[in-house]
Design a protein around this motif. Structure first.
Motif, mmCIF file in Angstrom:
data_model
loop_
_atom_site.group_PDB
_atom_site.id
_atom_site.type_symbol
_atom_site.label_atom_id
_atom_site.label_comp_id
_atom_site.label_asym_id
_atom_site.label_seq_id
_atom_site.Cartn_x
_atom_site.Cartn_y
_atom_site.Cartn_z
ATOM 1 N N ASN A 100 0.864 -1.181 0.000
ATOM 2 C CA ASN A 100 0.000 0.000 0.000
ATOM 3 C C ASN A 100 0.900 1.231 0.000
ATOM 4 N N SER A 101 0.830 2.003 -1.075
ATOM 5 C CA SER A 101 1.777 3.098 -1.278
ATOM 6 C C SER A 101 1.071 4.438 -1.348
ATOM 7 N N ARG A 102 1.821 5.471 -1.014
ATOM 8 C CA ARG A 102 1.306 6.841 -1.097
ATOM 9 C C ARG A 102 2.432 7.750 -1.583
ATOM 10 N N ASP A 103 2.094 8.618 -2.518
ATOM 11 C CA ASP A 103 3.043 9.622 -2.996
ATOM 12 C C ASP A 103 3.058 10.777 -1.990
ATOM 13 N N VAL A 104 4.184 10.921 -1.283
ATOM 14 C CA VAL A 104 4.284 11.957 -0.238
ATOM 15 C C VAL A 104 5.254 13.060 -0.656
ATOM 16 N N THR A 105 5.519 13.175 -1.966
ATOM 17 C CA THR A 105 6.473 14.178 -2.439
ATOM 18 C C THR A 105 6.068 15.577 -2.031
ATOM 19 N N ASP A 106 4.806 15.939 -2.277
ATOM 20 C CA ASP A 106 4.347 17.293 -1.950
ATOM 21 C C ASP A 106 4.437 17.557 -0.451
ATOM 22 N N ARG A 107 4.087 16.545 0.341
ATOM 23 C CA ARG A 107 4.155 16.713 1.806
ATOM 24 C C ARG A 107 5.590 16.930 2.258
ATOM 25 N N ARG A 108 6.513 16.135 1.719
ATOM 26 C CA ARG A 108 7.922 16.277 2.108
ATOM 27 C C ARG A 108 8.476 17.626 1.676
ATOM 28 N N GLN A 109 8.093 18.083 0.484
ATOM 29 C CA GLN A 109 8.553 19.393 0.024
ATOM 30 C C GLN A 109 8.006 20.505 0.902
ATOM 31 N N ALA A 110 6.732 20.356 1.333
ATOM 32 C CA ALA A 110 6.150 21.360 2.228
ATOM 33 C C ALA A 110 6.869 21.357 3.580
ATOM 34 N N GLU A 111 7.215 20.158 4.058
ATOM 35 C CA GLU A 111 7.943 20.065 5.324
ATOM 36 C C GLU A 111 9.314 20.712 5.209
ATOM 37 N N GLU A 112 9.995 20.473 4.073
ATOM 38 C CA GLU A 112 11.312 21.078 3.868
ATOM 39 C C GLU A 112 11.209 22.588 3.781
ATOM 40 N N SER A 113 10.152 23.086 3.102
ATOM 41 C CA SER A 113 9.966 24.539 3.006
ATOM 42 C C SER A 113 9.707 25.150 4.368
ATOM 43 N N ALA A 114 8.882 24.462 5.174
ATOM 44 C CA ALA A 114 8.609 24.956 6.519
ATOM 45 C C ALA A 114 9.875 24.975 7.364
ATOM 46 N N LYS A 115 10.689 23.926 7.198
ATOM 47 C CA LYS A 115 11.952 23.872 7.944
ATOM 48 C C LYS A 115 12.888 24.999 7.518
ATOM 49 N N ASP A 116 12.917 25.282 6.196
ATOM 50 C CA ASP A 116 13.751 26.380 5.704
ATOM 51 C C ASP A 116 13.282 27.714 6.282
ATOM 52 N N ARG A 117 11.957 27.899 6.365
ATOM 53 C CA ARG A 117 11.426 29.147 6.933
ATOM 54 C C ARG A 117 11.788 29.263 8.412
ATOM 55 N N GLU A 118 11.705 28.142 9.133
ATOM 56 C CA GLU A 118 12.083 28.156 10.545
ATOM 57 C C GLU A 118 13.557 28.510 10.717
ATOM 58 N N ASN A 119 14.399 27.944 9.858
ATOM 59 C CA ASN A 119 15.822 28.252 9.933
ATOM 60 C C ASN A 119 16.088 29.723 9.634
ATOM 61 N N GLU A 120 15.356 30.261 8.646
ATOM 62 C CA GLU A 120 15.531 31.683 8.312
ATOM 63 C C GLU A 120 15.098 32.577 9.465
ATOM 64 N N LEU A 121 13.962 32.240 10.094
ATOM 65 C CA LEU A 121 13.502 33.030 11.235
ATOM 66 C C LEU A 121 14.482 32.935 12.404
ATOM 67 N N ALA A 122 15.045 31.738 12.597
ATOM 68 C CA ALA A 122 16.037 31.573 13.668
ATOM 69 C C ALA A 122 17.270 32.414 13.385
ATOM 70 N N HIS A 123 17.678 32.468 12.115
ATOM 71 C CA HIS A 123 18.838 33.286 11.751
ATOM 72 C C HIS A 123 18.553 34.762 11.983
ATOM 73 N N ILE A 124 17.352 35.208 11.608
ATOM 74 C CA ILE A 124 16.968 36.606 11.834
ATOM 75 C C ILE A 124 16.985 36.929 13.327
ATOM 76 N N ALA A 125 16.494 35.977 14.124
ATOM 77 C CA ALA A 125 16.483 36.185 15.574
ATOM 78 C C ALA A 125 17.901 36.310 16.125
ATOM 79 N N ARG A 126 18.825 35.482 15.608
ATOM 80 C CA ARG A 126 20.212 35.562 16.076
ATOM 81 C C ARG A 126 20.841 36.894 15.705
ATOM 82 N N VAL A 127 20.596 37.346 14.453
ATOM 83 C CA VAL A 127 21.134 38.645 14.030
ATOM 84 C C VAL A 127 20.546 39.759 14.880
ATOM 85 N N SER A 128 19.239 39.665 15.191
ATOM 86 C CA SER A 128 18.605 40.666 16.044
ATOM 87 C C SER A 128 19.232 40.675 17.432
#
Length: 275
Positions: A100-128
């Protein structure tokens, strides 16, 4: 679900059946896959892991396994598949391994994008945070630079005198080296703190991090007196070191803003067990 599909594999890994939903989801024609090896479309970096999972299943009736891996779709693009398989080779009605299979490409890409946004916000916080402490860092860095300038100027003056022996300058030059190392350490810590890195979970000694971060902040805001009480021995946890230091510096900055005229901040570490 249009992204869900079912395959039945023989003991040799050859595809015996594919549900119609796979054709639309993965862009294959009805005659493209049945009768071919299921491993042909698996990404070369994943195929060994997928084969190992398949062999474990095939050797144990009713065994099941879950695995994620990449496969090539009908447009020759790589998709990420989440597969839940069960060995029903012994079942005469099925005589195969049901996947039983499921294509989770879109979900994984969304998770990676969310992680990238979190990393960017963390970087902004450090610079602040560094911005909040900029004046203190400038003062802290100015001290060794001023000392280097004074020692070097003194050496130049003495060298211009004809009676100065080179060995008489060794103490001053050693002081220049010491102060330059101090300045280099300050710059190194600032660069380490603000650089862009993905979070890295490593063993971190919370006691050591509390001491070093308190010393870092204390040098920039001397009106805040930080007292630390750490637990006996190392207090090691699996964490991202930079994020923990960010949290500690946020505590120090909040305390400084709450006590503009100065005050005392107490930090204590310990190990507790939660129910």
């Amino acid at each position: 679900n249009a992204h869900d599909f079912v395959l039945v594999l023989g003991r040799d890994g050859v595809i015996q059946y594919i549900s119609p939903s796979l054709y639309a989801a993965m862009g294959f024609g009805e005659d493209d896959l049945v009768g071919t090896s299921a491993f042909e479309c698996v990404h070369p970096s994943d195929v060994e892991r997928v084969r190992e999972s398949f062999e474990r299943l095939a050797g144990a009736p009713d065994a099941s396994d879950s695995i994620q891996f990449r496969v090539r779709d009908g447009q020759r693009k790589w998709r990420i598949i989440e597969a839940n398989s069960k060995n029903l080779l012994h079942n005469p009605m099925i005589n195969g391994i049901v996947v039983n299979s499921r294509d989770v490409t879109d979900r994984r890409q969304a998770e990676e994008s969310a992680k990238d946004r979190e990393n960017e916000l963390a970087h902004i916080a450090r610079v602040s945070t560094i911005g909040e402490m900029a004046a203190g860092f400038a003062h802290e860095l100015n001290q060794p630079l001023t000392a280097i300038q004074n020692y070097a100027a003194g050496c130049v003056r003495r060298l211009k005198r004809s009676d100065t022996e080179p060995n008489q300058l060794s103490g001053a030059m050693e002081a220049v080296v010491e102060q330059s190392q101090r300045a280099s350490e300050i710059i190194r810590r600032i660069r380490w703190f603000v650089r862009r890195d993905t979070p890295e979970m490593t063993p971190v000694d919370i006691n050591a991090l509390v001491e070093t971060s308190a010393a870092l902040f204390g040098r920039t805001r001397k009106q805040i007196r930080i007292s630390t009480k750490t637990s006996p021995g190392p207090l090691v946890v699996e964490a991202d070191k930079r994020q923990i230091e960010q949290a500690l510096l946020n505590i120090y900055i909040n305390a400084w803003q709450a006590m503009p005229d100065g005050g005392d901040l107490y930090i204590e570490t310990g190990s507790v067990e939660l129910d």
